[in-house]
Design a protein around this motif. Structure first.
Motif, short mmCIF file in Angstrom:
data_model
loop_
_atom_site.label_atom_id
_atom_site.label_comp_id
_atom_site.label_asym_id
_atom_site.label_seq_id
_atom_site.Cartn_x
_atom_site.Cartn_y
_atom_site.Cartn_z
N LEU A 189 0.83 -1.21 0.00
CA LEU A 189 0.00 0.00 0.00
C LEU A 189 0.86 1.26 0.00
N ASP A 190 2.01 1.19 0.67
CA ASP A 190 2.95 2.32 0.62
C ASP A 190 3.50 2.50 -0.80
N LEU A 191 3.85 1.37 -1.42
CA LEU A 191 4.38 1.43 -2.78
C LEU A 191 3.35 2.01 -3.74
N VAL A 192 2.12 1.53 -3.64
CA VAL A 192 1.10 1.97 -4.59
C VAL A 192 0.68 3.42 -4.31
N LYS A 193 0.76 3.84 -3.06
CA LYS A 193 0.45 5.24 -2.74
C LYS A 193 1.47 6.17 -3.39
N ASN A 194 2.71 5.77 -3.35
CA ASN A 194 3.76 6.55 -4.01
C ASN A 194 3.47 6.65 -5.50
N ALA A 195 3.02 5.52 -6.10
CA ALA A 195 2.69 5.52 -7.53
C ALA A 195 1.49 6.41 -7.82
N MET A 196 0.50 6.38 -6.94
CA MET A 196 -0.69 7.23 -7.13
C MET A 196 -0.32 8.71 -7.15
N TYR A 197 0.53 9.11 -6.24
CA TYR A 197 0.90 10.52 -6.16
C TYR A 197 1.81 10.92 -7.32
N THR A 198 2.55 9.93 -7.86
CA THR A 198 3.42 10.23 -9.00
C THR A 198 2.60 10.43 -10.26
N ASP A 199 1.60 9.56 -10.46
CA ASP A 199 0.76 9.67 -11.66
C ASP A 199 -0.66 9.23 -11.31
N PRO A 200 -1.48 10.15 -10.81
CA PRO A 200 -2.84 9.78 -10.39
C PRO A 200 -3.76 9.38 -11.54
N ASP A 201 -3.33 9.57 -12.78
CA ASP A 201 -4.17 9.21 -13.92
C ASP A 201 -3.83 7.83 -14.49
N ASP A 202 -2.91 7.12 -13.84
CA ASP A 202 -2.49 5.82 -14.36
C ASP A 202 -3.43 4.72 -13.86
N GLN A 203 -4.18 4.13 -14.75
CA GLN A 203 -5.18 3.12 -14.40
C GLN A 203 -4.60 1.90 -13.71
N SER A 204 -3.42 1.46 -14.12
CA SER A 204 -2.85 0.22 -13.60
C SER A 204 -2.62 0.29 -12.09
N VAL A 205 -2.25 1.46 -11.60
CA VAL A 205 -2.01 1.65 -10.17
C VAL A 205 -3.30 1.45 -9.38
N TRP A 206 -4.39 2.00 -9.89
CA TRP A 206 -5.67 1.91 -9.18
C TRP A 206 -6.22 0.48 -9.20
N ILE A 207 -6.00 -0.21 -10.29
CA ILE A 207 -6.44 -1.61 -10.36
C ILE A 207 -5.68 -2.45 -9.35
N TYR A 208 -4.39 -2.20 -9.23
CA TYR A 208 -3.59 -2.94 -8.25
C TYR A 208 -4.04 -2.61 -6.82
N HIS A 209 -4.36 -1.35 -6.59
CA HIS A 209 -4.84 -0.95 -5.27
C HIS A 209 -6.11 -1.71 -4.91
N ARG A 210 -7.02 -1.84 -5.86
CA ARG A 210 -8.25 -2.59 -5.60
C ARG A 210 -7.97 -4.05 -5.29
N TRP A 211 -6.98 -4.61 -5.98
CA TRP A 211 -6.60 -6.00 -5.69
C TRP A 211 -6.10 -6.13 -4.25
N LEU A 212 -5.32 -5.17 -3.80
CA LEU A 212 -4.81 -5.21 -2.43
C LEU A 212 -5.94 -5.10 -1.39
#
Length: 303
Positions: A189-212
């Motif tokens: 969740l820390d890793l994906v949060k960093n990704a979200m803040y880097t590029d909040p428009d990237d769909q792959s990050v949000w899909i991974y977050h939902r999996w978590l």
């Protein structure tokens, strides 16, 4: 001419060589690949020694490696490599069979890593990598594979295939008890949060977050992640994925934990979802009808 030879069941070396010429012109001729394998199995292999068969298979692996440099996303090339690796013959070479297999599987892993260095998001290469890792006689450590996906993700957060591979590896490690599920999920969740803040428009990050997050059994985790995404939305007020995710998680909270909520909390969550879905109709106008339908679904389910 090749069509006539195929129709006449020509299994000669001449027909085989003609398939090579055709594939050099266009390696997407899947019927030619199929004919080539038919010639191998019915015409060439029965009259060849195990050593000769291994040599032929190695030549075809070299041929397809050359093709992949120019056509890295042609399924039929990858498929033929799989077929070659599965044709190691039984017989006098049994003593060397595992050694031959291991050497070739290692070559395959090297090749696919080179392919992913060139294009880290080539999903054909990622699929093939999973196949190689599942087939190699001496299995690669899943922890090592997790580190590999980390490197790929950190070099480019938009690598959906690397995130997908990570779900496979983590699920395996969790099931085997090789990682503490709670702690590793927090790390993810820390890793994906960093990704979200880097590029909040990237769909792959949000899909991974939902999996978590999974099925939302943990209400405290849901509430914490909603608050975290809200912080990002405050900074990026037009972020489609922030708004969609908050709606998704608040709806999940309602579905999974409705019986524990006060009516006022329930109504507040529903109202917040309505507000976000209304805004999404303008921010993401191409999907306006979808957001209207989601609003209707929430209204019919929770009010």
């Amino acid at each position: 001419m090749l069509y006539v030879q195929k129709k006449n069941e020509d299994l000669s070396r001449g027909a085989f060589d003609l398939t090579t010429q055709m594939l050099r012109m266009n390696p997407e001729f899947y019927t030619v690949w199929n004919y080539r394998r038919h010639i191998f199995i019915q015409g060439i292999f029965p009259n060849s020694s195990p050593a000769a068969i291994n040599e032929l298979l190695s030549e075809d692996l070299g041929l397809t490696a050359a093709f992949l440099k120019q056509h890295p996303k042609v399924y039929w090339i990858w498929n033929h490599r799989r077929w070659c690796l599965e044709q190691v013959p039984d017989g006098p070479l049994d003593e060397d069979k595992d050694g031959w297999r291991m050497a070739n599987w290692n070559k395959e892993l090297f090749l696919v890593e080179k392919m992913l260095d060139v294009d880290p998001r080539n999903f054909h290469a990622w699929n093939y990598r999973r196949y190689v890792l599942a087939s190699i006689p001496v299995r690669r450590s899943q922890v090592s594979e997790l580190s590999y996906t980390t490197r790929k993700i950190e070099s480019n957060f938009s690598n959906f295939s690397a995130w997908h591979q990570r779900t496979k590896v983590l699920a395996s490690l969790w099931q085997a008890g090789e990682l503490n599920v709670a702690q590793s999920r927090e790390d993810e969740l820390d890793l994906v949060k960093n990704a979200m803040y880097t590029d909040p428009d990237d769909q792959s990050v949000w899909i991974y977050h939902r999996w978590l997050i999974g099925d939302g059994d943990d209400p405290l985790l849901l509430q914490r992640e909603i608050a975290s995404i809200q912080e990002l939305l405050d900074e990026q007020p037009d972020s489609k994925w922030c708004m969609e995710s908050i709606v998704y998680y608040k709806t999940l909270l309602l579905r999974r934990h409705l019986s524990t909520m006060d009516t006022s909390v329930q109504q507040s969550l529903v109202g917040e979802c309505f507000d976000l879905l209304s805004k999404l109709q303008y921010v993401d106008s191409n999907r306006k009808q979808r957001y209207i339908e989601l609003s209707d679904e929430i209204k019919n389910t929770f009010l």
